[in-house]
Design a protein around this motif. Structure first.
Motif, PDB file in Angstrom:
ATOM      1  N   GLY A 132      21.776  -6.200  30.037  1.00 47.70           N
ATOM      2  CA  GLY A 132      21.141  -7.336  30.676  1.00 47.70           C
ATOM      3  C   GLY A 132      21.860  -7.907  31.874  1.00 47.70           C
ATOM      4  N   LEU A 133      22.901  -7.264  32.359  1.00 45.70           N
ATOM      5  CA  LEU A 133      23.636  -7.828  33.489  1.00 45.70           C
ATOM      6  C   LEU A 133      22.884  -7.614  34.798  1.00 45.70           C
ATOM      7  CD1 LEU A 133      27.380  -6.922  32.785  1.00 45.70           C
ATOM      8  CD2 LEU A 133      26.072  -8.928  32.102  1.00 45.70           C
ATOM      9  N   GLU A 134      23.242  -8.423  35.761  1.00 37.08           N
ATOM     10  CA  GLU A 134      22.663  -8.273  37.095  1.00 37.08           C
ATOM     11  C   GLU A 134      23.808  -8.094  38.087  1.00 37.08           C
ATOM     12  OE1 GLU A 134      19.360 -10.804  38.094  1.00 37.08           O
ATOM     13  OE2 GLU A 134      20.133 -11.084  40.116  1.00 37.08           O
ATOM     14  N   GLU A 174      18.391  -2.873  30.099  1.00 42.91           N
ATOM     15  CA  GLU A 174      17.962  -4.120  30.745  1.00 42.91           C
ATOM     16  C   GLU A 174      18.861  -4.553  31.901  1.00 42.91           C
ATOM     17  OE1 GLU A 174      15.166  -5.455  29.791  1.00 42.91           O
ATOM     18  OE2 GLU A 174      14.857  -4.501  27.855  1.00 42.91           O
ATOM     19  N   ALA A 175      19.864  -3.791  32.230  1.00 46.06           N
ATOM     20  CA  ALA A 175      20.716  -4.189  33.363  1.00 46.06           C
ATOM     21  C   ALA A 175      19.977  -3.933  34.671  1.00 46.06           C
ATOM     22  CB  ALA A 175      22.023  -3.403  33.337  1.00 46.06           C
ATOM     23  N   HIS A 176      20.248  -4.787  35.643  1.00 42.53           N
ATOM     24  CA  HIS A 176      19.657  -4.639  36.970  1.00 42.53           C
ATOM     25  C   HIS A 176      20.786  -4.479  37.981  1.00 42.53           C
ATOM     26  CE1 HIS A 176      15.425  -6.521  36.287  1.00 42.53           C
ATOM     27  NE2 HIS A 176      15.799  -5.772  35.273  1.00 42.53           N
TER      28      HIS A 176
END
Lengths: 516, 112
Positions: free
Chosen positions: A283-285, A266-268
């Motif tokens: 989940g980091l951006e 889920e990281a972008h």
């Protein structure tokens, strides 16, 4: 040869033994390492600069170190692995350029190349030197809306260097160059730069664009990557070796993931550079940033922040040790093959004469054993015959000879972890230095192997392009036991077929033929 | 835990100015306890983040907890004058999409 290279060669005729002076650590350590050590599309800038100097003919490079010399010294060592000799000079606080020049003992009447290790011309043909007279010092400059800038590279008379009572700082040297009327200035495009984090990110993007024929579809992926099928990759994108990308991660556009990076699900990541061995949490951006270890430099906000939570951003332990040693399975396989093939080895001793000398002794062959990831080259001696001696005059491989003198004895080296079953062909350090850069790179990141596809191509087996392709394929597949097994099976098939067609010759008959 | 309180005119809410450097595991609990009565008392809370230079996951958790409290009672929680390191961290963990963040006090007040 271009006009630029012609004038470069002429210029270097005047230098004293082709020496260059390389200034390092002029731009701080924004991410905890000297900026010269920051990565430009998979390789440290410093490595690219050294390689460029060596390619341009410099055999001795004087490296001027700053406050934190350990990282640079550890990386460059004595220069042998780069094909040059490196001499280190530690600059003292407050020391000036003229003092360093005297310490290096630059010849006053010669022209010397002076370069800042944080800059590099994007043109791959070498340091840009225009059509200038061989006797004239010169400096490459570039211009933008803010004014004129030095590219960080130039050639200067030793006397001029000995007269510059200025700090060893980029701005001071640049000012002196721009002010000088005796130095010819010639215009270039802005160089690749790691002098600031913004320039680092921009330079990586420029290099990526250079490697891409079509930007919209360009995704470069290194060896040994694990990418979840649901991850979304958006071009242009560079993914280095041994990178792991989790489920539903979105990577790109304009992203460079250096080797060993792990991106959780889920990281972008977009418009970013991630330095080697960095963990990006779930989940980091990461956008408009450079991330390395636990430091995040947001270029848009012009800030660097240290992340204390290891589940967000953290350095990963280096994987080089596992790359350096052969996998245990391969070593076990080599031991097994030594046992199983012993009868075949015995049979090979009594089989008929070959077109090469039947009593060709097992020779000590020195092969370079690289440490992938650590980038150190260690030369080892493998007790096996020179693989090139197995080729007959009609450019076909003498399989029995190769098995007897190279493959079977070489299995011992595989069992000891020094060689692989399949890999780039064993070469000495001197031979590797003569190879083109792309070919040399294979030897930095792979173990040499006993066999590869080139062996099966008979007449084409010695052809350069075919050999390079085989070495590259073997390097890419290194670590895959299945691929190695397929090659070994194919190899043994050839060996046994040739054995089946040979008459049995006694040792006495062999000796008689050798004497004749 | 130094928090300056300023009531907004006409009972709109309150501005809480955080006058400490770090919001981390060491003071996150104290932070929540210090803010709790104000969250209960007012419908709109504006937090001045200008003095805060470092926030870790515990600090983020504390701020999220405050946001949840206000959302549960139909109130508003807004952040303003965030320093660059904290803003970078918020963007990293995507909290900038969760919180209402404004450049300065005036913009935050205008958004009420």
């Amino acid at each position: 040869m271009t006009a630029n290279q012609t004038s470069l060669d002429t210029l270097f005729d005047k230098t004293s033994s082709n020496t260059a002076i390389l200034l390092t650590e002029l731009h701080g350590a924004p991410l905890g390492v000297p900026s010269d050590m920051l990565y430009l599309l998979g390789r440290p800038m410093l490595q690219r600069v050294i390689e460029r100097l060596v390619r341009s003919g410099f055999s001795q490079i004087h490296v001027v170190l700053g406050d934190n010399p350990e990282a640079i010294r550890h990386f460059l060592e004595d220069g042998a692995r780069w094909g040059c000799q490196i001499v280190y000079h530690h600059s003292q606080p407050g020391e000036r350029l003229d003092q360093i020049a005297r310490r290096i003992d630059v010849a006053p009447d010669r022209i010397h190349l002076l370069a800042d290790a944080a800059f590099l011309s994007q043109d791959d043909t070498g340091p840009q030197v225009p059509e200038i007279e061989a006797t004239a010092p010169s400096a490459a400059i570039w211009m933008d809306t803010r004014g004129t800038h030095w590219t960080g590279w130039g050639t200067f008379e030793g006397q001029w260097l000995r007269e510059q009572s200025i700090p060893i700082e980029f701005d001071a040297i640049e000012a002196a160059i721009l002010k000088s009327t005796s130095i010819t200035k010639f215009l270039q495009d802005s160089p690749l730069s790691v002098a600031s984090l913004g320039e680092l990110l921009d330079s990586n993007r420029r290099m990526l664009a250079e490697h891409c024929v079509e930007k919209d579809t360009c995704i470069l992926i290194g060896r040994g990557c694990q990418i979840h099928p649901s991850a979304r990759l958006v071009a242009p994108l560079y993914i280095g070796d041994q990178v792991k990308i989790g489920a539903n991660a979105q990577i790109g556009p304009d992203v460079i993931l250096s080797q060993g990076v792990m991106v959780e699900q889920e990281a972008h990541i977009r418009n970013a550079l991630v330095l080697p061995d960095t963990y990006i949490g779930e989940g980091l951006e990461v956008a408009d940033s450079v991330a390395g270890g636990n430091l995040l430099a947001n270029i848009r906000l012009d800030t660097v922040v240290g992340i204390t939570d290891a589940n967000l951003l953290a350095p990963l332990p280096r994987q080089s040790r596992t790359l350096h040693q052969s996998p245990r399975r391969e070593r076990l396989l080599a031991v097994t093959l030594r046992v199983l093939l012993a009868p075949l080895y015995g049979l090979a001793h009594v089989l008929g004469p070959t077109t090469v000398e039947p009593h060709d002794p097992v020779q000590r062959t020195g092969v370079t054993m690289p440490h992938p990831g650590q980038r150190r080259s260690v030369e080892i001696t493998a007790r096996m015959g020179n693989p090139r001696k197995a080729w007959r005059k009609n450019r076909t491989l003498d399989w029995v000879h190769h098995f007897r003198h190279t493959f079977y004895p070489g299995l011992r080296e595989v069992a000891c972890g020094r060689l692989s079953l399949a890999g780039p062909a064993p070469r000495t350090l001197a031979e590797i230095r003569l190879l083109p850069e792309a070919w040399r790179t294979l030897y930095v990141s792979s173990r040499c192997g006993l066999i590869n596809d080139a062996l099966f191509l008979d007449g084409d087996g010695l052809h350069t392009e075919v050999q390079f392709a085989s070495d590259a394929m073997a390097s890419a597949n290194q670590g895959s036991l299945l691929q190695s097994l397929k090659l070994v099976w194919r190899y043994l098939g050839r060996v046994t077929r040739e054995m089946g067609s040979k008459p049995v010759v006694t040792l006495d008959e062999n000796r008689e033929k050798a004497v004749k | 835990m130094q928090v300056e309180i300023e009531k907004i005119n006409e009972g709109q809410g309150a501005i809480l100015a955080l006058r400490f450097d770090n919001l981390d595991a060491g003071n996150a609990k104290a932070f929540k306890e210090a803010l709790a009565p104000h969250l209960e008392q007012h419908q709109a809370i504006l937090i001045d983040m200008s003095a805060l230079n470092f926030v870790d996951s515990s600090g983020l958790g504390a701020l999220l907890s405050c946001l949840r409290s206000m959302n549960n009672k139909g109130g508003q929680l807004k952040l303003f004058s965030m320093t660059k390191p904290v803003q970078a961290l918020f963007e990293l963990v995507r909290m900038h999409r969760v919180f209402a963040i404004y450049n300065n006090r005036e913009e935050a007040l205008a958004a009420l």
